[in-house]
Design an enzyme around this catalytic site. Structure first.
Site, PDB file in Angstrom:
ATOM      1  N   GLU A 291      -9.316  -9.505   4.030  1.00  0.00           N
ATOM      2  CA  GLU A 291      -9.680  -8.110   3.743  1.00  0.00           C
ATOM      3  C   GLU A 291     -11.060  -7.995   3.104  1.00  0.00           C
ATOM      4  O   GLU A 291     -11.430  -8.759   2.203  1.00  0.00           O
ATOM      5  CB  GLU A 291      -8.635  -7.472   2.797  1.00  0.00           C
TER       6      GLU A 291
ATOM      7  N   ASP B 124       5.560  -7.167   2.409  1.00  0.00           N
ATOM      8  CA  ASP B 124       4.759  -7.646   1.269  1.00  0.00           C
ATOM      9  C   ASP B 124       5.621  -8.021   0.079  1.00  0.00           C
ATOM     10  O   ASP B 124       6.588  -7.318  -0.252  1.00  0.00           O
ATOM     11  CB  ASP B 124       3.825  -6.513   0.801  1.00  0.00           C
TER      12      ASP B 124
ATOM     13  N   SER C  58       0.836  -1.203   0.000  1.00  0.00           N
ATOM     14  CA  SER C  58       0.000   0.000   0.000  1.00  0.00           C
ATOM     15  C   SER C  58       0.871   1.253   0.000  1.00  0.00           C
ATOM     16  O   SER C  58       0.405   2.351  -0.319  1.00  0.00           O
ATOM     17  CB  SER C  58      -0.940   0.019   1.224  1.00  0.00           C
TER      18      SER C  58
END
Ligand code: KIV
Length: 281
Positions: free
Chosen positions: A188, A89, A51
């Site tokens: 999510e 990530d 992100s």
């Protein structure tokens, strides 16, 4: 750090895995050393999420994030923290091609940053990759439900599990990644009954983001909760502070003071080495 345990040293992957069904796991994203320093004493887990492409670099999605970016931010977060378990990530395109490619990327990230584990987006289709990594010393956190790296195939950032078909898929993805050896899974953008069913069905901790209180822990993007990123705010974000406004106010005051010569004052200037004597330099 959980309310019941104050310990020295970083929280390990097995310690997090063992938190299944116990006190909730606290996780936030971190991308820089100073922010990691602030978050470290409060969090069990710091996620260097891709992100950062959107939040730090102003990209429209996470798709253009590179392995080098993740390594650099991973190193910064490791330098800034000393207690939390740090997970980095795997960015889009760095692991989907083959399990061998995934191992090369993951081992590079682990070796370069010193982080404890990697996170990858995917369910049943990545079970073989997850097993390959975990069998070779790479702890894996999976990420199912709304998967931002699949924005193009999903047609946007769309919640999952609100209909029979995606609910079934999300549950079977959770079972597949747990069976493959993931030590935890981010769930999510899904509804409470699905999150609850998943959390009850698998023996690894579920970390929810927009997935209700039924999960074993929660994660949010730090800039979202602090009001430092306002391009868009997902429904599941709770804003705990408005630091963006505080930044605008402080910077506005600085700009005014520079323009009116109120800053700097004597207090912010160096004095002479010896009173009254200024030698030519
Ligand atoms: O990239 C990220 O920050 C994430 C979290 C929001 C779960 O994947």
């Amino acid at each position: 750090m959980s309310a019941t345990s104050k310990k020295m040293g970083r929280t390990s992957v097995p310690e997090l895995r063992a938190r299944k069904g116990k006190d909730p796991i606290v996780c936030l994203t971190a991308y820089t050393a100073p922010m990691a320093q602030r978050l470290d004493e409060h969090c069990d887990l710091l996620l260097v999420g891709d992100s950062l492409g959107m939040v730090v670099y102003g990209m429209e999605s996470t798709l253009a994030v590179t392995v080098d970016m993740m390594v650099n931010h991973g190193k910064a977060v490791m330098r800034g923290s000393k207690n939390a378990c740090v997970v980095v990530d795997l960015p889009f395109g760095s692991y989907q091609e083959s399990k061998e490619q995934a191992f090369r990327t993951a081992s590079h990230i682990l070796a370069e940053t010193g982080c404890a584990a990697v996170k990858l987006e995917g369910g049943a289709e990545l079970a073989e990759t997850i097993e390959f990594l975990t069998m070779r010393g790479v702890p894996v956190m999976a990420h199912i439900g709304l998967m931002p790296q699949q924005v193009n195939t999903m047609g946007g950032f769309k919640s999952q599990g609100r209909d029979e078909e995606t609910a079934r898929k999300t549950l079977s993805d959770a079972k597949a990644v747990a069976k493959a050896g993931a030590f935890s899974v981010v769930v999510e953008g899904t509804v409470e009954p699905v999150a609850r069913q998943i959390t009850e069905a698998i023996d690894i901790p579920t970390i929810g983001i927009g997935a209700s209180v039924a999960c074993d822990g929660q994660v949010l993007v730090t800039e979202d909760i602090l009001g430092l990123f306002s391009d868009f705010t997902p429904k599941f974000v709770k804003r705990y502070a408005n630091l963006g406004d505080a930044v605008s106010e402080a910077v506005g005051q600085y700009a005014d003071e520079v323009r009116t010569r109120q800053f700097p004052t004597d207090e912010h200037c160096f004095g002479l080495a010896k009173k009254g004597k200024l030698r030519a330099v």
